[in-house]
Design an enzyme around this catalytic site. Structure first.
Site, PDB file in Angstrom:
ATOM      1  N   ASN A  11      46.582  51.087  45.374  1.00 38.17           N
ATOM      2  CA  ASN A  11      47.283  49.876  44.933  1.00 38.17           C
ATOM      3  C   ASN A  11      48.047  50.275  43.672  1.00 38.17           C
ATOM      4  OD1 ASN A  11      48.146  47.412  44.073  1.00 38.17           O
ATOM      5  ND2 ASN A  11      46.139  46.423  44.185  1.00 38.17           N
ATOM      6  N   ARG A  92      48.728  49.171  49.506  1.00 35.51           N
ATOM      7  CA  ARG A  92      49.004  47.732  49.388  1.00 35.51           C
ATOM      8  C   ARG A  92      50.471  47.577  49.002  1.00 35.51           C
ATOM      9  NH1 ARG A  92      47.934  43.564  44.673  1.00 35.51           N
ATOM     10  NH2 ARG A  92      48.306  41.686  45.859  1.00 35.51           N
ATOM     11  N   HIS A 181      49.255  37.659  48.703  1.00 33.44           N
ATOM     12  CA  HIS A 181      47.777  37.741  48.723  1.00 33.44           C
ATOM     13  C   HIS A 181      47.252  37.607  50.150  1.00 33.44           C
ATOM     14  CE1 HIS A 181      47.409  35.983  44.342  1.00 33.44           C
ATOM     15  NE2 HIS A 181      47.516  37.302  44.314  1.00 33.44           N
ATOM     16  N   ARG A 242      51.847  33.389  34.902  1.00 34.71           N
ATOM     17  CA  ARG A 242      52.877  32.685  35.685  1.00 34.71           C
ATOM     18  C   ARG A 242      52.479  31.220  35.816  1.00 34.71           C
ATOM     19  NH1 ARG A 242      52.305  36.558  40.745  1.00 34.71           N
ATOM     20  NH2 ARG A 242      50.689  37.523  39.485  1.00 34.71           N
ATOM     21  N   GLU A 384      40.130  43.402  49.123  1.00 39.10           N
ATOM     22  CA  GLU A 384      41.408  43.758  49.738  1.00 39.10           C
ATOM     23  C   GLU A 384      41.430  45.233  50.122  1.00 39.10           C
ATOM     24  OE1 GLU A 384      42.961  41.785  46.200  1.00 39.10           O
ATOM     25  OE2 GLU A 384      44.713  41.262  47.385  1.00 39.10           O
TER      26      GLU A 384
END
Ligand code: AMP
Length: 398
Positions: A11, A92, A181, A242, A384
């Site tokens: 990742n 990813r 996601h 965010r 993940e």
């Protein structure tokens, strides 16, 4: 095919690389680690191996030297990458656009297209591309597999995927809701069904991925039908830095009257909003400490966070016509009992009742709803990396 097979999952972010060597069949992570603060004066490589943590500090010039240092550290504990049984490297990739919605073998064409999609995910895709290039150099004979964060939301029905703007503009520039996601939402929804002893195709559920980035999804019988992130990972819930949903008119106003440039607004939305924008901290643990110390800004940040979350839970309950399960995951979702309690407070009339003791105690995958709750409320740690490892292994073995 051998049970000794492993997948190296990468990742790659703008200044860090997270990596794991995972056995896709057993789910065991043999090694995991992190290269961080790449390009800064004081970089760090961390390797978790056999319950031990090894660490090396020093300047890491770029991603290439970062991955090389990680490989050297693995070799130093007797596990050189070339002898680790790696059958694939799983990457990813944040944005797959409309084109990529399956795990995909990376060749030059695919790499170029992922790079082109950087326009849609400028914070993420360029770093993902560097990760692939570096892994290809390090393990030239091992297939590289791209797993896309947008893939699970490829099934969004048109009304959920479409922005109500001029359709010609939307078509020309690929403006639609993509969702992110996805790997986590898919993995967690499958685990949630397992916890309930049901098939994903038998249940309707809401998954709340609350980490530094945050998103919710509505999943009907295994198919994603809505999600809070849209064209970019900026839309929807309040996140670490965010802010999620905002009236686009605010941005026009800031441009016209405050003279902010596109880059200023980009920085405002991506880095100076959310919990950080409201309170000065983006880490949820720090936020909680400030709230305990009586900090009013931190309290408001928390309240805005929970308010937005409840709004989407309500929306998805209606979209799905009721749900079988609501599942919390990721750093905040797995650990912050107060968020779970407040997000679902006073919803008895919808059959949602949290058991305080179960909510505050316990670890790992578990049910935290009361026995009287007709909706199962669950905590499921996301993984993940394992999902990517399994996708990559499936592809190279097929
Ligand atoms: P993630 O992006 O999934 O790694 O989640 C990161 C977020 O989870 C950060 O805001 C952390 O502060 C938060 N987090 C991690 N551990 C805890 C904890 N024990 N309690 C509350 N928040 C936590």
């Amino acid at each position: 095919m051998s049970s000794d097979d492993t997948v190296l999952v990468i990742n790659s972010g703008s200044s860090s690389i997270k990596f794991q060597v995972i056995e896709p069949d057993s789910g065991v992570a043999r090694q995991s680690g992190l290269v961080e603060r790449i390009g800064e004066p004081e970089g760090r490589v961390v390797l978790h191996h056999d319950g031990e943590v090894l660490e090396e500090v020093g300047r890491i010039e770029d991603h290439r030297s970062g991955l090389r240092k990680a490989a050297e550290l693995m070799a130093s504990v007797g596990h050189p990458l070339p002898e680790s049984g790696i059958i694939a490297v799983g990457h990813r990739i944040v944005h797959g656009g409309s084109e990529f919605y399956e795990p995909t073998l990376v060749d030059d064409r695919v790499l170029k297209e992922i790079s082109t999609l950087s326009d849609l995910a400028p914070l993420h895709n360029p770093a993902n591309v560097v990760g692939i290039e570096v892994a290809r150099d390090t393990l030239p004979d091992v297939p590289q597999v791209a797993v896309f964060d947008t893939a699970f939301f490829h099934t969004l029905p048109m009304p959920a995927a479409t922005y109500a703007i001029d359709r010609d503009v939307a078509r020309e520039f690929g403006i639609r809701r993509y969702g992110f996601h996805g790997t986590s939402h898919q993995y967690v929804s499958e685990r949630a069904a397992k916890v309930l002893g049901r098939g994903t195709d038998e249940i309707d559920q809401i998954v709340l991925h609350l980490g530094n980035g945050a998103s919710a999804s509505a999943i009907a019988k295994g198919r994603a039908v809505d999600t809070t992130m849209g064209f970019t990972p900026l839309e929807g819930l309040v996140m670490g830095t965010r802010g999620g949903d905002i009236d686009p008119g605010v941005l026009l106003h800031l441009s016209r009257t405050a003279g902010m440039t596109v880059d200023d607004i980009d920085a405002l939305l991506n880095r100076r909003s959310g919990l950080w924008g409201l309170s000065g901290v983006n880490d949820f643990r720090a936020l909680t400490e400030r709230i305990s110390a009586g900090d009013q800004d931190a309290q408001l940040a928390y309240d805005v966070y929970v308010h937005r979350l409840r709004k989407y839970i309500g929306a998805y309950l209606i979209e799905l016509g009721g749900v079988d399960a609501i599942t919390f995951t990721a750093g905040v979702g797995e650990n912050a009992a107060s968020v779970r309690r407040d997000a679902l407070a006073d919803l008895e009339m919808f059959g949602i009742v949290i058991d305080d003791d179960r909510n505050e105690n316990g670890q790992g995958e578990r049910r935290i709803s009361a026995d009287s709750s007709s909706v199962a409320v669950l905590v499921v740690p996301t993984n993940e990396e394992l999902a990517i490892a399994r996708d990559a292994a499936r592809l190279v073995r097929s």
